[in-house]
Write an enzyme that holds these catalytic residues in place. Structure first.
Site, PDB file in Angstrom:
ATOM      1  CG  HIS A 179      43.162  37.925  47.042  1.00 22.54           C
ATOM      2  ND1 HIS A 179      44.280  38.411  47.678  1.00 22.54           N
ATOM      3  CD2 HIS A 179      42.708  38.941  46.254  1.00 22.54           C
ATOM      4  CE1 HIS A 179      44.484  39.655  47.305  1.00 22.54           C
ATOM      5  NE2 HIS A 179      43.547  40.010  46.445  1.00 22.54           N
ATOM      6  CG  ASP A 234      40.128  44.824  46.328  1.00 25.17           C
ATOM      7  OD1 ASP A 234      41.289  44.413  46.366  1.00 25.17           O
ATOM      8  OD2 ASP A 234      39.208  44.183  45.803  1.00 25.17           O
ATOM      9  CG  ASN A 235      41.817  45.669  42.611  1.00 25.71           C
ATOM     10  OD1 ASN A 235      41.304  44.891  43.404  1.00 25.71           O
ATOM     11  ND2 ASN A 235      42.835  45.339  41.859  1.00 25.71           N
ATOM     12  CG  HIS A 288      45.319  44.579  44.624  1.00 23.94           C
ATOM     13  ND1 HIS A 288      45.973  43.374  44.474  1.00 23.94           N
ATOM     14  CD2 HIS A 288      44.177  44.302  45.306  1.00 23.94           C
ATOM     15  CE1 HIS A 288      45.258  42.399  45.031  1.00 23.94           C
ATOM     16  NE2 HIS A 288      44.165  42.939  45.545  1.00 23.94           N
ATOM     17  CE  LYS A 348      46.151  42.673  39.978  1.00 24.11           C
ATOM     18  NZ  LYS A 348      46.750  42.195  41.228  1.00 24.11           N
ATOM     19  CD  GLU A 382      37.999  38.806  44.182  1.00 21.64           C
ATOM     20  OE1 GLU A 382      37.710  39.930  43.758  1.00 21.64           O
ATOM     21  OE2 GLU A 382      39.168  38.387  44.289  1.00 21.64           O
ATOM     22  CG  HIS A 414      42.661  43.473  50.455  1.00 29.02           C
ATOM     23  ND1 HIS A 414      42.642  42.111  50.630  1.00 29.02           N
ATOM     24  CD2 HIS A 414      42.615  43.669  49.114  1.00 29.02           C
ATOM     25  CE1 HIS A 414      42.583  41.501  49.452  1.00 29.02           C
ATOM     26  NE2 HIS A 414      42.558  42.435  48.513  1.00 29.02           N
TER      27      HIS A 414
END
Length: 449
Positions: free
Chosen positions: A243, A343-344, A96, A99, A246, A94
C-alpha cells in the site's frame, strides 16, 4: 437450432455456439487470427473497439472463434446473444477479505481515514478463525457470482494475527481451488520491518506461498524499512505488494522509493503498489519522473478509485476538492501496468461495495474519465491484474478455458448505464448460479439480532 440465451443456464450443454457476440478487442488473445473490429463502433460517435464473432464452446474451452458474418456448419445448439458483449472473467488483485462485511459491527463514525483505522483496529478483537471464515467466505461467494476468477487479498498481520488469518485463508484457498485462484499478502505497518519479528512473518508468508507487503507512508527510517522488506522477500523468493502513499500529501513518495529500491537491488520478483494517491497532487514534472522510474523498474500499480474517493479529502460539512485517485491515464501513457480493483467492501474504509468488478470498472471509467475512447481499459479488470498475479488468464482465445461473462448490453453506454444484474457467468463452459449470498447470513456473525 438457434435458441435464446436465457435457455443456456437450464440446458447446460457441453458443446454449443454463442452466436452474434461482441468481444472487447483489448481482451482478444493475440494468437487469435480474428482481428477486425466493427468499423461503425470504432469510428465516431461510439469510439469503441469490439469484435463481432461466434464462439464455439466445447468441453469447457473455447474451441474456435468465427467471424459473425459466417454461419456454423454443424447441428450444435446456437445461443443468440443479439450483439451482446462477452468479456473474459475478471481478476480482482487488491481486496481486504478479512475486514469485509464488518460495517454494522464497527462502522466509521465520520468517514475519515483516521477513523477507519481506529474502527478497523478495534474490530480485530472479533477476528477468530470462525469469524474470519464466515466473512471471507461471504466475500468470495460475491466475487464468484459476479464473474471473478482470481482474487488477491491483503491480510492484517500485526500482533500474531497472521497465524489465524493465513490458516483461514489457506482453508478457503483449498475449498475454492476449482473455482477461484486465491493469493494473500501480509499487511503490516512498515516499521514492523525494523523488528526481529519480521523474519518470522516472512517465514509464515513463505509457508503459505503468499506475498510480502506493508503500508508505506512518510516516517523516519522508511527507506531502510522498504529495503528490509525487499531483502526478506529476496531470501525467500517472494513477490512484494505494498500500500503506497494513500494520502493527499505531495511529500509522500514511497512509490518512488520502491521503484528505486527495486532497481538498486536488481530485484527479480514482481513488485506491485496500490493506491498511489499522492501522485495526483504532486507537481507534474515530479510525478512524471516517478512514472518513468516505475516503467524502468517494472513496478505495477493497482488503483482503488471507489475506496479512495470515499476516504480522501473528507471533512464534515465541506465538499471534497480532491479525488484522491492516482494518475490513471498518465500511468498508461508511461506504459506502466495498471489495474483496477475493489479494495474494501462494507467495512470502516468503505461502507459499500460487493466485490463486483463490473461496478469497479463502471465507477472507474466515470471517475477517471477513461472513455472517449475506452481503448485498452477493459484489460485493467481482466488481463493486467491477472498478469500482476502471475496468471495466464483474462483473455478470450481459441484453446483457452471458457471462463466468460455474457451481457445483454451491446456497447459501452449500455454496459455502464445499468448494474448488469442479469449477466450470465460461464465457468469452464457451464453457466453458473449467480445468486448472491443474503446479508442476513451474517447477522449472527456481526452481532445483529
Amino acid at each position: 437450432m438457434t435458441l435464446p440465451l436465457t435457455h443456456l443456464r437450464a440446458a447446460q450443454p457441453d458443446n454449443y455456439w454463442l452466436c452474434n457476440a461482441r468481444l472487447p478487442l483489448a481482451c482478444l488473445d493475440a494468437a487469435t487470427p480474428l482481428r477486425t473490429p466493427i468499423a461503425e463502433l470504432a469510428a465516431p460517435p461510439r469510439l469503441e473497439d469490439w469484435v463481432a464473432a461466434h464462439l464455439h464452446i466445447q468441453s469447457g474451452a473455447i474451441a474456435a472463434i468465427a467471424p459473425a458474418t459466417s454461419t456454423p456448419d454443424d447441428d450444435l445448439p446456437r445461443y443468440d446473444l443479439g450483439q451482446g458483449l462477452v468479456w473474459p472473467c475478471f481478476t480482482d488483485c487488491h481486496t481486504h477479505l478479512d475486514k469485509g462485511q464488518t460495517w454494522l459491527r464497527s462502522p466509521n463514525p465520520d468517514g475519515t481515514f483516521a477513523a477507519a483505522l481506529d474502527a478497523a483496529t478495534a474490530d480485530h478483537r472479533h477476528w477468530s478463525a470462525a469469524d474470519l471464515y464466515s466473512r471471507m467466505s461471504f466475500g468470495l461467494r460475491c466475487s464468484y457470482a459476479h464473474g471473478t476468477q482470481a482474487v488477491r487479498t491483503h491480510l492484517d498481520c500485526l500482533d500474531g494475527q497472521e497465524k489465524t488469518s493465513f490458516a483461514v485463508f489457506d482453508q478457503l484457498r483449498q475449498e475454492w481451488a476449482d473455482r477461484l485462484t486465491l493469493q494473500a499478502v501480509c499487511l503490516v505497518s512498515m516499521d514492523y520491518y525494523d523488528r526481529p519479528e519480521a523474519e518470522q512473518l516472512a517465514d509464515t508468508v513463505a509457508q503459505y506461498g503468499g506475498i510480502l507487503g506493508g503500508v508505506i507512508y512518510p516516517q523516519p527510517g522508511l527507506e531502510a524499512q522498504i529495503d528490509r522488506a525487499f531483502a526478506l522477500a529476496e531470501a525467500r523468493g517472494l513477490d512484494l505488494d505494498f500500500h503506497a502513499d494513500e494520502s493527499l500529501n505531495p511529500e509522500a513518495e514511497g512509490l518512488r522509493i520502491v521503484a528505486e529500491t527495486k532497481l538498486r537491488r536488481r530485484f527479480a520478483g514482481q513488485v506491485n503498489c496500490g493506491h498511489c494517491c499522492s501522485l495526483s497532487v504532486q507537481a507534474t514534472d515530479r510525478a512524471q519522473s516517478t512514472l518513468a522510474l516505475l516503467k524502468t523498474a517494472g513496478v505495477s500499480v493497482v488503483s482503488l478509485p471507489m475506496c479512495n474517493l470515499y476516504l480522501q479529502d473528507r471533512q464534515q460539512g465541506r465538499m471534497p476538492r480532491y479525488r484522491g485517485v492516482t494518475l490513471l491515464p498518465e500511468l498508461r501513457q508511461f506504459e506502466v501496468a495498471v489495474a483496477l480493483a475493489s479494495d474494501n467492501c462494507r467495512d470502516a474504509f468503505f461502507a459499500y461495495g460487493d466485490h463486483d468488478m463490473v461496478e469497479v470498472f463502471n465507477q472507474s471509467v466515470r471517475i477517471g474519465q477513461l472513455d472517449r475512447p475506452i481503448g485498452g481499459w477493459p484489460q485493467a479488470v481482466t488481463r493486467t491484474p491477472a498478469q500482476i498475479m502471475g496468471l495466464d488468464v483474462g483473455l478470450i482465445g481459441a484453446g483457452r478455458p471458457a471462463d466468460l461473462v455474457v451481457f445483454k448490453a451491446r456497447n459501452l453506454s449500455e454496459l455502464l448505464a445499468r448494474p448488469q444484474s442479469d449477466r450470465i457467468v460461464i465457468r469452464q463452459g457451464t453457466a453458473i448460479d449467480t445468486t448472491l449470498p443474503d446479508y442476513a447470513e451474517l447477522d449472527a456473525v456481526v452481532g445483529i439480532s
